[in-house]
Design a protein around this motif. Structure first.
Motif, PDB file in Angstrom:
ATOM      1  N   HIS A 439     -14.878  10.158   3.389  1.00  0.00           N
ATOM      2  CA  HIS A 439     -15.172  11.085   4.491  1.00  0.00           C
ATOM      3  C   HIS A 439     -15.675  10.339   5.713  1.00  0.00           C
ATOM      4  O   HIS A 439     -15.376  10.746   6.857  1.00  0.00           O
ATOM      5  N   GLU A 440     -16.449   9.293   5.517  1.00  0.00           N
ATOM      6  CA  GLU A 440     -16.914   8.527   6.674  1.00  0.00           C
ATOM      7  C   GLU A 440     -15.766   7.833   7.394  1.00  0.00           C
ATOM      8  O   GLU A 440     -15.859   7.556   8.594  1.00  0.00           O
ATOM      9  N   ALA A 441     -14.686   7.534   6.661  1.00  0.00           N
ATOM     10  CA  ALA A 441     -13.518   6.907   7.289  1.00  0.00           C
ATOM     11  C   ALA A 441     -12.592   7.921   7.945  1.00  0.00           C
ATOM     12  O   ALA A 441     -11.552   7.527   8.518  1.00  0.00           O
ATOM     13  N   GLY A 442     -12.916   9.227   7.876  1.00  0.00           N
ATOM     14  CA  GLY A 442     -12.111  10.248   8.535  1.00  0.00           C
ATOM     15  C   GLY A 442     -10.939  10.727   7.712  1.00  0.00           C
ATOM     16  O   GLY A 442      -9.962  11.246   8.286  1.00  0.00           O
ATOM     17  N   HIS A 443     -11.001  10.588   6.399  1.00  0.00           N
ATOM     18  CA  HIS A 443      -9.932  11.051   5.519  1.00  0.00           C
ATOM     19  C   HIS A 443     -10.516  11.946   4.434  1.00  0.00           C
ATOM     20  O   HIS A 443     -11.738  12.106   4.332  1.00  0.00           O
ATOM     21  N   ALA A 444      -9.614  12.501   3.635  1.00  0.00           N
ATOM     22  CA  ALA A 444     -10.018  13.349   2.524  1.00  0.00           C
ATOM     23  C   ALA A 444      -9.302  12.867   1.265  1.00  0.00           C
ATOM     24  O   ALA A 444      -8.189  12.320   1.320  1.00  0.00           O
ATOM     25  N   ILE A 445      -9.957  13.082   0.131  1.00  0.00           N
ATOM     26  CA  ILE A 445      -9.371  12.624  -1.137  1.00  0.00           C
ATOM     27  C   ILE A 445      -8.249  13.566  -1.578  1.00  0.00           C
ATOM     28  O   ILE A 445      -7.199  13.131  -2.031  1.00  0.00           O
ATOM     29  N   ARG A 446      -8.495  14.865  -1.537  1.00  0.00           N
ATOM     30  CA  ARG A 446      -7.491  15.897  -1.777  1.00  0.00           C
ATOM     31  C   ARG A 446      -7.072  16.033  -3.237  1.00  0.00           C
ATOM     32  O   ARG A 446      -6.154  16.820  -3.527  1.00  0.00           O
ATOM     33  N   SER A 447      -7.722  15.299  -4.154  1.00  0.00           N
ATOM     34  CA  SER A 447      -7.342  15.431  -5.572  1.00  0.00           C
ATOM     35  C   SER A 447      -8.522  15.035  -6.448  1.00  0.00           C
ATOM     36  O   SER A 447      -8.526  13.968  -7.064  1.00  0.00           O
ATOM     37  N   ILE A 448      -9.551  15.907  -6.462  1.00  0.00           N
ATOM     38  CA  ILE A 448     -10.712  15.670  -7.320  1.00  0.00           C
ATOM     39  C   ILE A 448     -10.571  16.595  -8.514  1.00  0.00           C
ATOM     40  O   ILE A 448     -10.964  17.768  -8.489  1.00  0.00           O
ATOM     41  N   ASP A 449      -9.953  16.065  -9.545  1.00  0.00           N
ATOM     42  CA  ASP A 449      -9.642  16.859 -10.718  1.00  0.00           C
ATOM     43  C   ASP A 449      -9.866  15.988 -11.946  1.00  0.00           C
ATOM     44  O   ASP A 449      -9.784  14.758 -11.887  1.00  0.00           O
ATOM     45  N   ALA A 450     -10.154  16.631 -13.089  1.00  0.00           N
ATOM     46  CA  ALA A 450     -10.420  15.875 -14.310  1.00  0.00           C
ATOM     47  C   ALA A 450      -9.209  15.068 -14.749  1.00  0.00           C
ATOM     48  O   ALA A 450      -9.356  14.033 -15.419  1.00  0.00           O
TER      49      ALA A 450
END
Length: 693
Positions: A439-450
């Motif tokens: 997030h600090e780099a201005g992006h999103a992970i978009r896949s926080i899943d088990a």
């Protein structure tokens, strides 16, 4: 000195004194005046030397002509100390001895028996200094327990008369040895010899003190207050389990695929593909990423020989090359909780249009879904809920836990949680740290899943597939802020799923049971964090999450630093292996070399012969029955001492046992270095050898 100037020969005839006083004058006769005796003037006033030396005279009652002090029932007391003026009181024992004799230096004994006697005599200031038994004219009799004493006093000429003790130089000296044996009877000699024999028999065997090693193998180097290597810490298992895990990873990395899978032999510079997931065989459900099926392979890159993970997106046609713009960002992003991306490309090697994204490879890693959430199918005739399937590396969970069945019974409140609270907080801190980095780099992970989070080692997780969604959805513009908010929402859902053991615990009819479950087993702090993350009314930020769990972050940091110390400790134990391998390599270059410098016996001569004998000393020892001795500790100790070059000496015996050499480890190392340098110089001068170095 007149006393030593009179004798004309070193040969001395010694006879036994007569048995009575009337025959005393006939014991010794002067050759010049046969038949006459001239007794010594002061012989009856001079003290017998046997009294001075031995304390008694065996010939006192057999005609000895010298003065013998009267015997008393009590042992003679120690003479009084000198007066303040430095003069000794007159004593009948010392009256006939001059001051030079009394003050003669104390002799140094040869044996340990006389050391104590000499020390006792030296500690008594008034005791006279003993001297060796003497014959006439300065001849001495050898005593193996007394040191030679040459500090004899000089007697004035006026007091010295040899008379009957004078002898002619041509007098026969036959039988001196026999008379010496008679003079020193068996009683006195055997007494001292028995005493010496008893001393040497009781003396302990000499102990050779080994020098300490300068370098140690498998030696603990950390401070004693650190956690011992046998303890199972948060991030590092016990030393034995850690070695087993590393061996299993090494074996997995070198594995090959089964035959008949029809995998491509080469793929954009990658070869030896091995599937990491079941390819739909046996009813296994295929993994999906969004709307696309995916498969994962391990492959070796030809340029560096390292293994990588190839994630294939099946049946995906990439129309715009600009989709790879995000690859540069994700390949440059480095974080311990994110699996780094290497590159991405398209291929038709699988007989379709596929997108392949390359990531770093972590052997034997599993997803959190497979470890904590995956349910096994119930067997026939079993009415209980399905049992969870766990990995061998899942040390924080018991395989007996089978409390959840989302399909049939939902949440079973009251049973033990699948994951300990400390482990859950560790997962939360690691995931939050990765989210903050992105997030600090201005992006999103978009896949926080088990299914997208890997458990790579004990309590160590990493987010995988980061950046893949940016490539797939490059043509769909979206707000980054909304994507970051969605990351936090997915984070909250993941907490509910892991705590309750069911993927859909944050929604549906069992939501209230999930909240009660969190409050009961994980406390109010975990419940508040999970509810705040899944809420939609607040504007969330990862900084607020880290601020609310700052105490958990500190605990995580302490455990991580302790794990680093433990790993350094384990590494230190393996650090010395390279040194021993270098030594063994030099041994192989030198020993048994057929020919060098036109010398067929080069390895058998000079310093190389010492190296050969040392090789036999280390590796070719046998016991008293001729059986080989396979003592690994002896080998390691010798090689470490050799590498350190200690001054400890060893004896090297030839194979024929006809010769031996006593050398130090430092000498052997000098020989090895010299022989190896000779070989190295020849190798440098040879173009062919230089080409292969």
């Amino acid at each position: 000195m007149s006393y030593f100037a009179r004798p004309q020969s070193s040969a001395v005839k010694i006879v036994k004194p007569p048995s009575n006083g009337d025959d005393a004058g006939k014991a010794f006769q002067s050759p010049g005046t046969p038949g006459t005796t001239t007794p010594k003037k002061d012989s009856t006033q001079r003290q017998c030397r046997n009294i001075v030396i031995y304390g008694h005279c065996k010939y006192q009652d057999k005609g000895c002509i010298y003065y013998h002090p009267p015997t008393t029932p009590e042992p003679p007391a120690t003479p009084p100390l000198p007066t303040s003026g430095g003069k000794r009181p007159e004593s009948p024992v010392l009256g006939a001895l001059s001051a030079q004799t009394v003050n003669a230096p104390v002799f140094v004994p040869k044996s340990a028996v006389t050391i104590a006697a000499a020390a006792a005599a030296a500690s008594s200031p008034g005791s006279p200094t003993t001297s060796r038994p003497s014959t006439s004219r300065g001849a001495t009799i050898e005593d193996p327990f007394l040191e030679q004493d040459t500090s004899w006093q000089d007697y004035p000429d006026s007091e010295t008369s040899y008379g009957q003790y004078s002898y002619h130089p041509s007098e026969e000296v036959d039988g001196i040895s026999q008379r010496l044996d008679e003079y020193y009877d068996d009683g006195y000699a055997s007494h001292h010899y028995d005493e010496a024999a008893a001393y040497f028999a009781s003396a302990p065997a000499p102990v050779f003190i080994r020098q300490p090693l300068h370098y140690h193998l498998y030696t603990p180097t950390t401070a004693p207050d650190f956690v011992p290597s046998t303890t199972n810490t948060h991030f590092v298992p016990p030393s034995s389990d850690l070695r087993q895990l590393l061996q299993e990873r090494s074996e997995t990395t070198r594995g090959i695929a089964l035959a008949g899978l029809n995998l491509p032999e080469e793929l954009q510079g990658y070869h030896t593909l091995v599937p990491l997931e079941m390819l739909g065989a046996g009813g296994v459900e295929r993994r999906k990423f969004g709307n696309w099926f995916t498969s994962v392979y391990r492959a070796i890159k030809a340029s560096d020989g390292l293994p990588y993970v190839l994630r294939r997106i099946e049946n995906y046609r990439l129309m715009n090359p600009a989709a790879f713009a995000s690859v540069d960002f994700w390949s440059n992003l480095k974080h311990p909780s994110i699996v780094s991306m290497k590159e991405a490309f398209t291929t038709r090697a699988f007989d379709d249009n596929s997108l392949v994204v390359v990531y770093a490879y972590h052997p034997n890693s599993e997803t959190l879904y497979d470890v904590h959430l995956k349910q096994s199918k119930p067997t026939a005739g079993t009415a209980t809920a399905t049992a969870s399937t766990f990995s061998q590396r899942n040390r924080f969970q018991s395989p007996a836990n089978s409390q959840y069945n989302q399909q049939q019974t939902g949440l079973l409140i009251g049973q033990q949680p699948p994951i300990p609270e400390r482990t859950m907080w560790s997962y939360i801190v690691q995931i939050a740290s990765a989210i903050k980095k992105v997030h600090e780099a201005g992006h999103a992970i978009r896949s926080i899943d088990a299914n997208k989070i890997l458990l790579t080692s004990q309590n160590r997780i990493r987010l995988s597939i980061c950046g893949t969604m940016d490539i797939l959805m490059h043509d769909t513009p979206q707000d980054v802020h909304l994507l970051q908010q969605d990351d936090l929402t997915q984070f909250g859902r993941l907490i509910f799923a892991l705590c309750c053991g069911v993927p859909g615990a944050s929604s549906g009819p069992h939501f209230q049971k999930s909240i009660d479950h969190l409050l009961r087993f994980y406390g109010q702090e975990m419940k508040s964090l999970a509810l705040w993350l899944i809420s939609k009314t607040n504007v969330k930020s990862i900084d607020s999450v880290l601020d609310s769990i700052r105490y958990r972050v500190l605990q995580e940091q302490e455990d991580a630093l302790s794990g680093v110390d433990r790993l350094e400790h384990e590494l230190q134990g393996e650090l010395e292996n390279a040194r021993l391998v270098r030594l063994m390599t030099k041994f192989g270059f030198i020993n048994e070399r057929p020919e060098f410098a036109r010398e067929p016996r080069w390895s058998e001569t000079g310093d190389r012969y010492i190296v050969k004998l040392f090789r036999d000393y280390v590796f070719h020892q046998v016991d008293e029955h001729g059986n080989p001795v396979l003592d690994m500790s002896h080998v390691l100790s010798c090689l470490n001492k050799l590498d350190a070059g200690t001054d400890e000496k060893i004896m090297l015996v030839a194979r024929d046992e006809q010769s031996c050499l006593v050398v130090s480890y430092k000498d052997v190392r000098t020989c090895i270095d010299g022989a190896y340098n000779d070989l190295a110089k020849a190798a440098m001068n040879s173009p062919a050898a230089y080409k292969h170095r």
